[in-house]
Write a protein that holds these residues in place. Structure first.
Motif, mmCIF file in Angstrom:
data_model
loop_
_atom_site.group_PDB
_atom_site.id
_atom_site.type_symbol
_atom_site.label_atom_id
_atom_site.label_comp_id
_atom_site.label_asym_id
_atom_site.label_seq_id
_atom_site.Cartn_x
_atom_site.Cartn_y
_atom_site.Cartn_z
ATOM 1 N N ALA A 81 -2.660 4.982 46.470
ATOM 2 C CA ALA A 81 -2.730 5.248 45.029
ATOM 3 C C ALA A 81 -3.037 3.964 44.261
ATOM 4 C CB ALA A 81 -1.424 5.868 44.545
ATOM 5 N N ARG A 82 -2.401 2.874 44.653
ATOM 6 C CA ARG A 82 -2.625 1.594 43.977
ATOM 7 C C ARG A 82 -4.062 1.143 44.155
ATOM 8 N NH1 ARG A 82 1.281 -2.420 42.556
ATOM 9 N NH2 ARG A 82 2.441 -0.561 42.000
ATOM 10 N N GLU A 83 -4.602 1.285 45.354
ATOM 11 C CA GLU A 83 -5.985 0.876 45.617
ATOM 12 C C GLU A 83 -6.997 1.767 44.904
ATOM 13 O OE1 GLU A 83 -6.363 0.667 49.861
ATOM 14 O OE2 GLU A 83 -4.967 -1.012 50.006
ATOM 15 N N ALA A 84 -6.677 3.052 44.740
ATOM 16 C CA ALA A 84 -7.599 3.982 44.091
ATOM 17 C C ALA A 84 -7.550 3.921 42.566
ATOM 18 C CB ALA A 84 -7.279 5.421 44.549
ATOM 19 N N SER A 85 -6.503 3.337 42.036
ATOM 20 C CA SER A 85 -6.327 3.288 40.581
ATOM 21 C C SER A 85 -7.283 2.307 39.935
ATOM 22 C CB SER A 85 -4.883 2.874 40.263
ATOM 23 O OG SER A 85 -4.754 2.664 38.871
ATOM 24 N N PRO A 86 -7.897 2.724 38.808
ATOM 25 C CA PRO A 86 -8.758 1.785 38.083
ATOM 26 C C PRO A 86 -7.938 0.710 37.362
ATOM 27 C CG PRO A 86 -8.604 3.865 36.899
ATOM 28 C CD PRO A 86 -7.875 4.044 38.211
ATOM 29 N N HIS A 87 -6.605 0.905 37.321
ATOM 30 C CA HIS A 87 -5.714 -0.057 36.635
ATOM 31 C C HIS A 87 -5.072 -1.014 37.630
ATOM 32 C CE1 HIS A 87 -6.242 2.534 33.244
ATOM 33 N NE2 HIS A 87 -5.792 3.559 33.941
ATOM 34 N N GLY A 88 -5.391 -0.834 38.949
ATOM 35 C CA GLY A 88 -4.834 -1.603 40.045
ATOM 36 C C GLY A 88 -4.499 -2.980 39.728
#
Length: 121
Positions: free
Chosen positions: A114-121
């Protein structure tokens, strides 16, 4: 004499910042764990928390003390020393923290994805 804290008790490769469950600030949960088995001096806490600055550790300890989770005891005499210990309220936090850690361990891969896929990572 008490057992020294393990300098590697917190894995630097395993960022606690990834967990969405927080106890206080960035360092508070780790401080509580360091105090789990009895009082510790400031310098003892710095061993496993080697990434924390003295200023940040002081701030975290003051916040934990303000919230009633940690007690600060000053021992007078030559070589005046200060120790920090969990209060009964602080000890009551250990079981929920263990549950939160177990949950994060169980869902670690999902959290990473989820962290890697987030644009806000």
């Amino acid at each position: 004499m008490r057992t020294p804290l393990d300098p590697d008790m917190f894995d630097p490769v395993c960022p606690s910042g990834l967990s969405p469950i927080r106890i206080g600030d960035k360092w508070a949960g780790m401080i509580v764990r360091c105090l789990e088995h009895g009082p510790r001096r400031f310098s003892e806490l710095r061993v496993p928390l080697r990434g924390v600055t003295a200023k940040a550790l002081t701030k975290s300890l003051r916040t934990l003390e303000r919230d009633g989770l940690v007690h600060r005891a000053s021992h007078p005499g030559p070589g005046r020393r200060v120790e920090y210990a969990l209060t009964p309220l602080g000890h009551s936090l250990l079981a929920p923290m263990a549950a939160a850690c177990a949950w994060a361990q169980e869902h670690w891969e999902e959290l990473l994805d989820a962290r890697e896929a987030s644009p806000h990572g």
